[in-house]
Structure formats: structure tokens, C-alpha cells
Write an enzyme that holds these catalytic residues in place. Structure first.
Site, short mmCIF file in Angstrom:
data_model
loop_
_atom_site.label_atom_id
_atom_site.label_comp_id
_atom_site.label_asym_id
_atom_site.label_seq_id
_atom_site.Cartn_x
_atom_site.Cartn_y
_atom_site.Cartn_z
N TYR A 74 -79.05 4.44 6.09
CA TYR A 74 -80.22 3.94 5.89
C TYR A 74 -81.11 3.86 7.19
O TYR A 74 -80.42 3.55 8.11
CB TYR A 74 -80.24 2.82 4.78
N ASP B 10 -83.40 0.70 -4.31
CA ASP B 10 -83.91 -0.36 -5.16
C ASP B 10 -85.84 -0.16 -5.16
O ASP B 10 -86.04 0.68 -4.40
CB ASP B 10 -83.84 -1.72 -4.09
#
Length: 326
Positions: free
Chosen positions: A120, A62
């Protein structure tokens, strides 16, 4: 004749509105396409049409989120020469994108489906748990660190994460989390950080930032009840009704998409990078660029949301005071 390739890159996402191609905003894939235009490997008339250039990705990030390793596929019009590679690598480096290598793949290769999981990492400043946010020397106590670890492992398994996203998803909010670790601590430029490592098949929009924000909120505001209250976000009475704060995206990065199963079966070059290059990019594009005073200030200001929007967090706040958890 077109050839299908996998491009393995790393990047700093500070100046990008995410990784996925978007003609209205600067993105990582837009710069990647421009790079291949520079070496005449794709046609300009096709460049903004993902289907015509076979543009796909193993994972996406994002706005403002970084990646140590990301895999993007393209269909190109010619073989890449050493001169092309040098020119492409230089162009991308000026855009804060590092090109590891280009790998030939089969026509049927789809990184989204061949990817086993995505990893992540988030670098959490320890001072967030101090009563004095200006205390650069603050070190998290073993008691609080242990509580963090105990809370994060509760995410492992299959859950309804509808409270952990701000967008509807066509596949629904159910997600499987393979593993969560919050073991490693390190000091960088005088500040202590806790590395949070989350592995899952796929994630919702803002899910990881809200997962971390939820745990932090419980530790700071409901330390004694944190373990028992963790399940609240997943209970039917609260589904879709809780506003969970999301931590700043500046400390979040995609560590790597995992292609272990594909690499064992492929007749082509495996999709992997050397540990030396991985560490180099992680330090150059991630640590040195995101662990700075500006981002530290952003995290300090993050606390203001609890004061300004206290009416949004009635499920959490008992008083307007933040108590130190040491």
C-alpha cells in the site's frame, strides 16, 4: 463448463464503499459482477452469491480507498471473446475501473493464499508539518523527514496492532510488516508530498491509516520524545486503550498484491501487468483524481480532531497548541 479466471484491475475508490461485494452498498466487486453479467459470462441468479460465482480477492480496500492493481477471481460460464473484452472494458471504465487483463487460472487458485504480500502507498502532504497549513510552498526539512523515516522503519517486524484498528478480527491483531519506506518526495500541482510505502502479509481494518496517523502525531506533538515514545502503542499497559487518529483515506491506495512465488511456479499466464500500463493507471485514476484541492482541504481539516476530541488523545497532547516542526 465453468472456467476460473483472475481479473486484474485498477480503480479509483472515491465513490465506493470498499472493494468487497456488498448488496446494500456500491462496491468495486459489485460493478465487476455487473460487467460480467453484461457479457453473459455469469448467470444473474448466481450473481450476488460469491460462492456460486467463485468470487475471491487477493486483497481488499476500505471505503474511499483506491487500487493501482487488484486481483479478483471468478468462475465464468463461457470463453471471453475479443468483442466481450472490449464491451467489458468500456463498461468498467465508465465506473472508474480499469481492466488490465483476464488470466486463466486453475480451479484451486485462491488469490488470498497465493498472494505473497500486499503493498500500500500513502501520499502525505508535507504542509501537515507546517505551522501555516495554507502554505502551499512549504517543503519538509531534512531533519523532520529523517525523523519520519526513522519512525516508520520501527514498524518492521511482528507487532500487536490492536491499537491500530477499530474492529475485532477473527485472526487476532498480530501482524507482520515486511517493509516501510518514506523516502520519496515529489511536487504535484505546487504541493510537496511524501510517498509512504508499506508492505505486509495482511492488514487490519484502518491499520495503515492509523499507522501513519500515529507517526504524524508523534512528530508534531512529541518531536523530541518521538523515537523513545513510539513503543507506547505496543506496550501491555496501553494495548486496546489508545485512540490513535487515522489519516484521511483519500490519499491511500493499494499499489499491488505480490504474486512472485506463484508466477515462478504456474503453468498458466503469470499474474502481472506491464510497467507502462501501471504508470498510466496510477496517473489517470490515482494521482489526477486524488491530488486535488478538495482532498487537500480534507487533510487540512483533519487537524480539527485534536481540538474537538482532545480528551481522546490524553496520551499525546500536552497542550492545546500545535507547534511547527519545520
Amino acid at each position: 463448463m465453468k472456467r476460473r479466471i483472475a481479473v486484474i484491475i485498477g480503480y479509483n475508490g472515491k465513490d465506493y464503499h470498499g472493494s468487497q461485494l456488498n448488496k446494500d452498498f456500491p462496491t468495486v466487486e459489485y460493478q465487476l459482477v455487473k460487467g460480467f453479467l453484461e457479457i453473459s459470462a455469469i448467470k444473474e441468479i448466481n450473481s450476488l452469491d460469491p460462492k456460486k460465482i467463485g468470487l475471491q480477492r487477493g486483497s481488499r480496500t476500505d471505503k474511499g480507498v483506491h487500487a493501482v492493481m487488484a486481483v479478483i477471481t471468478l468462475k465464468i460460464e463461457k470463453d471471453i471473446t475479443s468483442c466481450d473484452l472490449k464491451k467489458l472494458k468500456f463498461f468498467l471504465e465508465t465506473k472508474n475501473i480499469y481492466l488490465y487483463k483476464i488470466v486463466r487460472v486453475s480451479k484451486s487458485f485462491m488469490p488470498k493464499h497465493q498472494c505473497d504480500s500486499r503493498i500500500y502507498e500513502y501520499l502525505l502532504p508535507s504542509f501537515i508539518f507546517s505551522s501555516d497549513l495554507s502554505d502551499k510552498d512549504y517543503k519538509i526539512s531534512e531533519e523532520t523527514h529523517s525523523l519520519l523515516r526513522d519512525l516508520f522503519v520501527k514498524y518492521i517486524g511482528t507487532h500487536n496492532f490492536i491499537n491500530f484498528t477499530s474492529k475485532n478480527n477473527t485472526k487476532g491483531p498480530i501482524r507482520f510488516i515486511k517493509n516501510v519506506e518514506a523516502n520519496e518526495k515529489f511536487v504535484y500541482n505546487g504541493f510537496e508530498f511524501i510517498k509512504i510505502r508499506i508492505t505486509g502479509n495482511s492488514f487490519l481494518f484502518n491499520q495503515i491509516r492509523k499507522m501513519i496517523g500515529y507517526v504524524i502525531s508523534l512528530v508534531i506533538y512529541k518531536k523530541d520524545e518521538a523515537i523513545s515514545d513510539f513503543k507506547m502503542a505496543f506496550e501491555n499497559d496501553y494495548l486496546g486503550k489508545m485512540n490513535i487518529p487515522r489519516v484521511p483515506g483519500c490519499f491511500l491506495y493499494l499499489d499491488s498484491p505480490v504474486f512472485d512465488f506463484f508466477n515462478k511456479k504456474t503453468a498458466y499466464e503469470p499474474i502481472e501487468i506491464s510497467n507502462e500500463e501501471y504508470e498510466l493507471v496510477k496517473d489517470k485514476l490515482i494521482f489526477k483524481q486524488i491530488l486535488n484541492d478538495d482532498n487537500i482541504t480534507i487533510f487540512k481539516n483533519w487537524f480539527d480532531i485534536f481540538k474537538i476530541y482532545d480528551y481522546e488523545f490524553t496520551w499525546l497532547l500536552k497542550t492545546n497548541q500545535i507547534s511547527a516542526v519545520s
